[in-house]
Design a protein around this motif. Structure first.
Motif, short mmCIF file in Angstrom:
data_model
loop_
_atom_site.label_atom_id
_atom_site.label_comp_id
_atom_site.label_asym_id
_atom_site.label_seq_id
_atom_site.Cartn_x
_atom_site.Cartn_y
_atom_site.Cartn_z
N PHE A 171 0.83 -1.20 0.00
CA PHE A 171 0.00 0.00 0.00
C PHE A 171 0.87 1.25 0.00
O PHE A 171 0.64 2.19 -0.76
CB PHE A 171 -0.92 -0.03 1.23
N ASN A 172 1.88 1.25 0.86
CA ASN A 172 2.79 2.40 0.91
C ASN A 172 3.54 2.59 -0.39
O ASN A 172 3.70 3.71 -0.86
CB ASN A 172 3.79 2.23 2.07
N VAL A 173 4.01 1.49 -0.96
CA VAL A 173 4.76 1.60 -2.22
C VAL A 173 3.87 2.21 -3.30
O VAL A 173 4.30 3.08 -4.06
CB VAL A 173 5.30 0.22 -2.65
N ALA A 174 2.62 1.77 -3.34
CA ALA A 174 1.71 2.33 -4.34
C ALA A 174 1.52 3.83 -4.12
O ALA A 174 1.47 4.61 -5.06
CB ALA A 174 0.38 1.61 -4.32
N LEU A 175 1.44 4.22 -2.83
CA LEU A 175 1.32 5.65 -2.55
C LEU A 175 2.58 6.40 -3.00
O LEU A 175 2.49 7.47 -3.58
CB LEU A 175 1.12 5.90 -1.06
N TYR A 176 3.75 5.80 -2.74
CA TYR A 176 5.00 6.45 -3.20
C TYR A 176 4.91 6.68 -4.69
O TYR A 176 5.28 7.74 -5.21
CB TYR A 176 6.24 5.58 -2.96
N LEU A 177 4.45 5.64 -5.38
CA LEU A 177 4.42 5.71 -6.85
C LEU A 177 3.45 6.78 -7.32
O LEU A 177 3.79 7.63 -8.14
CB LEU A 177 4.01 4.36 -7.44
N VAL A 178 2.23 6.74 -6.76
CA VAL A 178 1.23 7.71 -7.19
C VAL A 178 1.73 9.12 -6.92
O VAL A 178 1.62 10.02 -7.74
CB VAL A 178 -0.11 7.45 -6.48
N PHE A 179 2.34 9.30 -5.74
CA PHE A 179 2.85 10.63 -5.38
C PHE A 179 4.00 11.07 -6.23
O PHE A 179 4.02 12.17 -6.77
CB PHE A 179 3.32 10.61 -3.94
N ALA A 180 5.00 10.20 -6.31
CA ALA A 180 6.19 10.58 -7.06
C ALA A 180 5.79 10.97 -8.48
O ALA A 180 6.24 11.99 -9.00
CB ALA A 180 7.19 9.42 -7.08
N TYR A 181 4.90 10.19 -9.10
CA TYR A 181 4.57 10.46 -10.49
C TYR A 181 3.60 11.62 -10.65
O TYR A 181 3.74 12.41 -11.57
CB TYR A 181 4.03 9.20 -11.17
N THR A 182 2.63 11.72 -9.74
CA THR A 182 1.70 12.84 -9.89
C THR A 182 2.41 14.16 -9.66
O THR A 182 2.22 15.13 -10.40
CB THR A 182 0.51 12.68 -8.93
N MET A 183 3.26 14.20 -8.64
CA MET A 183 3.99 15.45 -8.37
C MET A 183 4.99 15.76 -9.48
O MET A 183 5.23 16.91 -9.81
CB MET A 183 4.72 15.35 -7.02
N LEU A 184 5.56 14.71 -10.06
CA LEU A 184 6.47 14.92 -11.18
C LEU A 184 5.69 15.45 -12.39
O LEU A 184 6.15 16.36 -13.09
CB LEU A 184 7.16 13.60 -11.50
N GLU A 185 4.50 14.91 -12.58
CA GLU A 185 3.65 15.39 -13.68
C GLU A 185 3.33 16.87 -13.48
O GLU A 185 3.41 17.68 -14.41
CB GLU A 185 2.36 14.56 -13.69
#
Lengths: 53, 466, 126
Positions: free
Chosen positions: B98-112
């Motif tokens: 769950f945490n890893v998925a949050l990292y991913l969603v965050f890292a990519y959305t903020m990068l976007e």
């Protein structure tokens, strides 16, 4: 020039956003929820690729 | 038992489409990352001086080579959308996933978000009078919404587009490099006068450590290649191949970028500007190079945002599929075969942040999520090798020198946490507290809705020690 | 071990969960900004009537500054003299370390507990 492009950008964004929402509702209403959410993880690996050790 | 094994003549299922090859994997990985060469890496010079930026370019390159090696092994074995999320679920456990998925969603959305802001800033700096907030936001909205629609419409076209614009942005760096006569220092490039013994490390070695923070930006996102696992034709071959090729591309690109920029721009300016390569093109005095770098900066931003939408949506989609979030998100479009609800859901979130957040903060959140993620990966690979030693399951790729890459990765992550602490400590602590709150929410409340055994979908034997 | 059957979640509660996630995301980005935690610890070391020499710029560097549209030393002053403060605040470092280590310890422990249930149901529960 960039001002015109930015204004066109707004228009295109609005149109595409509307299209996405339209298509989304269209899709949701013409398929059963079970069909839409029927994807399963690892399914293809299990069915199509032979798993050999 | 899991439904996966009862498949066969089962009712028709709608799944993601397997159409991608290694070139798409390369385009996804490099496309996301390459924007880091056009903006972001140069803040390492701000934190530690021009020489520090070069040192961390290679040391962080080592960190990411470890990431790519580890990732290739695990992903070529656990081929599922969500990438590291599915890895965490099978190897460490649900809360970690769950945490890893949050990292991913965050890292990519903020990068976007950062990418959209970058494109708008670049255009604004050239647009002149009359280009107000409305127009600025128009550019941001165009980038986010048009790319989301492209992603909605299908993954193959999305990544074909990414391949073309990423290749263009990369070639632009090479063209710039050869146009400034890199073989004869003093003609155009003046490295010796820009970086002197006096100013090479203005803060000393602590500055080099501090620079790790932005050094991450040279390569952040290369691990996103794994999100495509369910859409590539042959994951066990294409993913390691595309990821490694991407890493080599980036190491070369990063070194060339540093060499050109550090030889043309005073280090304080380098640490201040948002467009190091564009400025480098500008000071050569050639209108062609300036236009080329202007175009390439925008395309790099677009390519990255495009890849980020793809990856963030895949991670969100996987969360829904396992009921970590409502299953509603796990819908696949029957015609376009994309996780369309996740794609659309993330659009307003990205827009909101792009309109109101500041660039530095968005990038820092992205970097921090990335580093938490790499810390997980270093432990993950060791657990993977322990639970399923070599020979017990089929691995598409086995990385050499285990456990050295894992140990190197872990040490470099610790250093990077310290680097972020230097200058951005309070923000770092606040973000980790956010992840703690989300973890508590998941562990004590949300997890009750998750089916236990169904989460384990790989056709593997029981892990050792359980 | 009996197979665990999760309760059905109502549509409304699904939305509550989604809203919670979105609110948490926004809070995580807004609170640091509101509390003034965001951004770097740095300040401008002021030099009165700056010249390029006082700012320690070589002639080649000055030439580039001018090409970049920053014509004189006064304009470059704020960019050049904006320096980081790397004095380590030990209390803050300790707090940060405790938070991060505590987070990961909880993460791995709780994950392991959940993971054992998954493995039990998948491999032992038949």
């Amino acid at each position: 020039m960039w001002i015109i492009i930015a204004n066109i950008g707004w228009a295109v964004s609005a149109a595409l956003a509307a299209w996405m929402v339209y298509d989304w509702f269209q899709t949701d209403s013409s398929y059963a929820e079970e069909t839409l959410t029927s994807s399963r993880e690892g399914e293809i690996e299990a069915v199509q690729e032979k798993h050999k050790v | 038992m899991a439904k996966a094994t009862t498949a066969g003549p089962a009712p028709q299922r709608v799944s993601l489409l397997r159409v991608l090859g290694p070139a798409h994997v390369w385009a996804l990985g490099v496309g996301i990352v390459l924007v880091g060469e056009y903006t972001g890496w140069n803040f390492a010079a701000d934190k530690g001086g021009a020489l520090a930026a070069l040192i961390i370019c290679w040391v962080v390159g080592l960190l990411y080579t470890s990431v790519a090696m580890i990732d290739s092994e695990v992903t070529s074995t656990v081929a599922a959308a969500g990438g590291q999320y599915a890895q965490a679920k099978h190897i460490v456990g649900p809360l970690m996933a769950f945490n890893v998925a949050l990292y991913l969603v965050f890292a990519y959305t903020m990068l976007e978000v950062s990418n959209a802001i970058l494109v708008a800033d670049t255009i604004k700096s050239y647009a002149g009078e009359g280009f107000g907030d409305w127009h600025y936001r128009g550019v941001i909205a165009t980038v986010i919404v048009v790319l989301a629609a492209l992603n909605y419409r299908g993954v193959l076209m999305t990544l074909n587009v990414n391949f073309v614009i990423t290749a263009f942005a990369y070639l632009a760096i090479i063209v710039l490099f050869f146009s400034v006569q890199p073989w004869s220092q003093g003609t155009v490039l003046k490295l010796g006068e820009m970086v002197t013994p006096d100013n090479a490390l203005p803060y000393g070695w602590i500055g080099v450590i501090a620079a790790f923070h932005w050094g991450i930006w040279y390569y952040l996102g290369i691990e996103g290649t794994t999100q495509a696992a369910e859409e590539v034709r042959s994951p066990s071959r294409a993913l390691p191949y595309g990821t490694m090729a991407g890493m080599i591309t980036l190491l070369i690109g990063a070194s060339l970028t540093w060499y050109v920029c550090a030889s043309l721009l005073p280090w304080q300016y380098l640490g201040f500007t948002y467009f190091p390569l564009l400025d480098a093109g500008k000071v050569t005095g050639s209108p062609f190079l300036e236009t080329l770098m202007f175009t390439a900066t925008i395309l790099a931003g677009i390519a990255s945002a495009n890849g980020c939408i793809n990856d963030a949506a895949r991670a969100f989609f996987s969360l829904g599929r396992d009921r970590y979030l409502p299953t509603w998100f796990s819908a696949v479009h029957p015609k376009y075969r994309t996780p369309y609800r996740s794609i659309v859901f993330l659009v307003p979130i990205a827009l909101a942040f792009a309109f109101i957040a500041n660039l530095g903060q968005a990038i820092t959140f992205s970097i921090l999520s990335g580093v938490l993620h790499y810390t997980f990966m270093s432990v993950n690979i060791i657990m993977f090798r322990n639970k399923w030693p070599l020979g017990t399951i089929r691995r598409g790729y086995t990385h050499p020198f285990h456990p050295i890459p894992a140990v190197v990765l872990f040490i470099l992550c610790v250093v990077t946490f310290f680097a972020i602490f230097l200058g951005y400590g309070a923000q770092l602590t606040a973000m980790v507290i956010f992840y703690i709150i989300m973890s508590l929410w998941f562990h004590f409340y949300r997890y009750q809705y998750v089916r236990r055994g169904d989460q384990f979908t790989m056709p593997w034997p029981k892990p050792k020690g359980y | 071990m009996a197979k665990y059957t999760p309760p059905e979640q109502s549509k409304e509660m699904q939305w509550v969960d989604v809203i919670f996630v979105v609110v948490a995301i926004f809070a995580a980005l807004w609170l640091p900004l509101q509390a003034g935690w965001a951004g770097a610890a740095r300040s401008i070391e002021k030099i009165e009537n700056p010249t390029w020499e006082a700012l320690k710029q070589t002639p080649a560097q000055v030439e580039q500054w001018v090409k970049l549209g920053i014509a004189d030393a006064a304009a470059a002053h704020d960019i050049i003299q904006n320096k980081f403060d790397y004095t380590i605040d030990w209390l803050q470092l300790v707090i940060m370390t405790v938070v991060i280590v505590g987070y990961f310890v909880f993460l791995f422990k709780a994950s392991d507990q959940e993971y054992r249930e998954v493995i039990d149901e998948k491999f032992n529960g038949k």
